[in-house]
Design a protein around this motif. Structure first.
Motif, PDB file in Angstrom:
ATOM      1  N   ILE A  46      50.410  20.724  33.029  1.00 34.27           N
ATOM      2  CA  ILE A  46      49.356  21.375  33.801  1.00 34.27           C
ATOM      3  C   ILE A  46      48.452  20.338  34.455  1.00 34.27           C
ATOM      4  CG2 ILE A  46      47.293  22.838  33.618  1.00 34.27           C
ATOM      5  CD1 ILE A  46      48.806  24.530  31.567  1.00 34.27           C
ATOM      6  N   LEU A  50      47.777  19.812  38.552  1.00 31.08           N
ATOM      7  CA  LEU A  50      46.432  19.828  39.127  1.00 31.08           C
ATOM      8  C   LEU A  50      46.023  18.477  39.723  1.00 31.08           C
ATOM      9  CD1 LEU A  50      44.563  21.967  36.455  1.00 31.08           C
ATOM     10  CD2 LEU A  50      44.973  22.593  38.836  1.00 31.08           C
ATOM     11  N   LYS A  76      44.080  23.202  46.249  1.00 30.92           N
ATOM     12  CA  LYS A  76      43.191  23.641  45.167  1.00 30.92           C
ATOM     13  C   LYS A  76      42.304  24.815  45.578  1.00 30.92           C
ATOM     14  CE  LYS A  76      43.032  19.547  42.247  1.00 30.92           C
ATOM     15  NZ  LYS A  76      42.206  18.487  41.638  1.00 30.92           N
ATOM     16  N   VAL A  79      44.009  27.862  44.187  1.00 34.08           N
ATOM     17  CA  VAL A  79      44.385  27.818  42.771  1.00 34.08           C
ATOM     18  C   VAL A  79      43.175  28.058  41.873  1.00 34.08           C
ATOM     19  CG1 VAL A  79      45.353  26.362  40.943  1.00 34.08           C
ATOM     20  CG2 VAL A  79      46.256  26.214  43.265  1.00 34.08           C
ATOM     21  N   PHE A  81      42.105  27.713  37.725  1.00 30.72           N
ATOM     22  CA  PHE A  81      42.623  27.099  36.498  1.00 30.72           C
ATOM     23  C   PHE A  81      41.589  27.195  35.381  1.00 30.72           C
ATOM     24  CE2 PHE A  81      40.761  23.798  39.132  1.00 30.72           C
ATOM     25  CZ  PHE A  81      39.967  23.082  38.258  1.00 30.72           C
ATOM     26  N   ALA A 144      37.931  31.458  37.370  1.00 30.42           N
ATOM     27  CA  ALA A 144      39.250  31.171  37.943  1.00 30.42           C
ATOM     28  C   ALA A 144      39.706  32.260  38.904  1.00 30.42           C
ATOM     29  CB  ALA A 144      40.278  31.003  36.825  1.00 30.42           C
ATOM     30  N   LEU A 153      46.567  28.658  36.770  1.00 29.74           N
ATOM     31  CA  LEU A 153      47.071  27.737  35.759  1.00 29.74           C
ATOM     32  C   LEU A 153      46.165  27.864  34.539  1.00 29.74           C
ATOM     33  CD1 LEU A 153      47.669  24.763  38.148  1.00 29.74           C
ATOM     34  CD2 LEU A 153      49.440  25.711  36.689  1.00 29.74           C
ATOM     35  N   LEU A 154      46.727  28.320  33.425  1.00 32.38           N
ATOM     36  CA  LEU A 154      45.921  28.663  32.262  1.00 32.38           C
ATOM     37  C   LEU A 154      46.465  27.989  31.012  1.00 32.38           C
ATOM     38  CD1 LEU A 154      45.827  32.522  32.976  1.00 32.38           C
ATOM     39  CD2 LEU A 154      44.175  30.816  33.744  1.00 32.38           C
ATOM     40  N   ASP A 155      45.624  27.216  30.352  1.00 34.24           N
ATOM     41  CA  ASP A 155      46.011  26.532  29.122  1.00 34.24           C
ATOM     42  C   ASP A 155      45.441  27.311  27.934  1.00 34.24           C
ATOM     43  OD1 ASP A 155      47.083  24.651  27.455  1.00 34.24           O
ATOM     44  OD2 ASP A 155      45.684  23.055  27.953  1.00 34.24           O
TER      45      ASP A 155
END
Length: 257
Positions: A46, A50, A76, A79, A81, A144, A153-155
């Motif tokens: 990830i 980014l 970006k 996007v 995140f 986000a 984009l997800l952690d």
């Protein structure tokens, strides 16, 4: 479908660890779930996407609805995140946070942002540094989504959330995907969430993707025998059954989680 991300012989070396993404593409509208034990390389992937770190070798090609992104800045803007930490916003409350991010994102939507905070029952008068881990994650998801991104984009997006909030989060992400065609890449240790959200998965270990593809296809091509052993192939013998996502995890990653 059109490509959103393309990995071309990408590697990233960190001390004794090497992440290897030789050739994978992520398509518009895909919900990719990335599964792996600690140290598999999920967060590194990830961060590479980014642009927070650079590949040791290879290239990542990024696309928007308009085609190949001409710069990271342009990309970006499309996007959203979330990492499991919002420390950069510690001294901000919701109104200040919205004011700051409205200058960052051209598509920022104040109305949607505050409606999400209301939906998540986030106190808009409190500073981020006073929030619990779960409240930080809810605020992160709201920030986000508030500029209507083409990709998320997800952690570990459901980390620290109670059962009700996790269900709420999964429903919201599914809705974003269905209504807007939002592409979602997320990592998670919670397989039940993967079952409800992911259309495709990567099973990662020690920097490599051991298996990947549509969830249903992977399940169809793996079976659990009557004695509980897992193998490739379709269920054939009496008492055997099609593999579940948890079985795929156990087969490729050893069931340590």
């Amino acid at each position: 479908m059109s490509t959103r991300l393309e990995f071309n012989e990408v590697t990233k070396k960190r001390d004794q660890f090497t992440l290897s993404l030789p050739g994978h593409a992520i398509e518009k509208g895909e919900i990719l779930g990335v599964i792996g034990n600690n140290g598999a390389g999920k967060s590194t992937m990830i961060q590479l996407v980014l642009g927070l770190i650079r590949p040791t070798s290879g290239n990542i090609h990024r696309y928007t609805d308009k085609g190949a992104a001409t710069s990271m800045q342009e990309w970006k803007q499309t996007v959203g995140f979330v990492f499991d930490d919002l420390s950069v916003y510690d001294d901000m409350h919701a109104t200040k946070l919205a004011s700051f991010l409205s200058e960052v994102y051209t598509g920022w939507d104040d109305t949607y942002f505050f409606s999400l905070l209301d939906q998540f029952e986030v106190d808009k008068k409190k500073k981020v540094k006073t929030f619990s881990r779960g409240m930080r994650m809810k605020t992160g998801i709201a920030t986000a989504l508030a500029h209507h991104p083409e990709m998320l984009l997800l952690d570990e997006p459901t980390s620290g959330l109670d059962t009700k909030s996790r269900k709420q989060m999964i429903a919201l992400l599914n809705e974003e995907n269905k209504k807007r065609g939002t592409t979602i890449i997320f990592s998670s240790h919670i397989l039940a969430d993967m079952e409800q959200l992911a259309s495709s998965i990567w099973l990662m270990d020690k920097g490599e993707i051991l298996a990947h593809g549509l969830v249903e296809k992977l399940r169809e091509n793996h079976a659990v025998a009557a004695d509980g052993t897992i193998h490739k192939g379709k269920p054939e013998e009496e008492g055997s059954k099609q593999a579940a996502l948890e079985d795929l995890h156990d087969y490729y990653l050893g069931g340590d989680e």
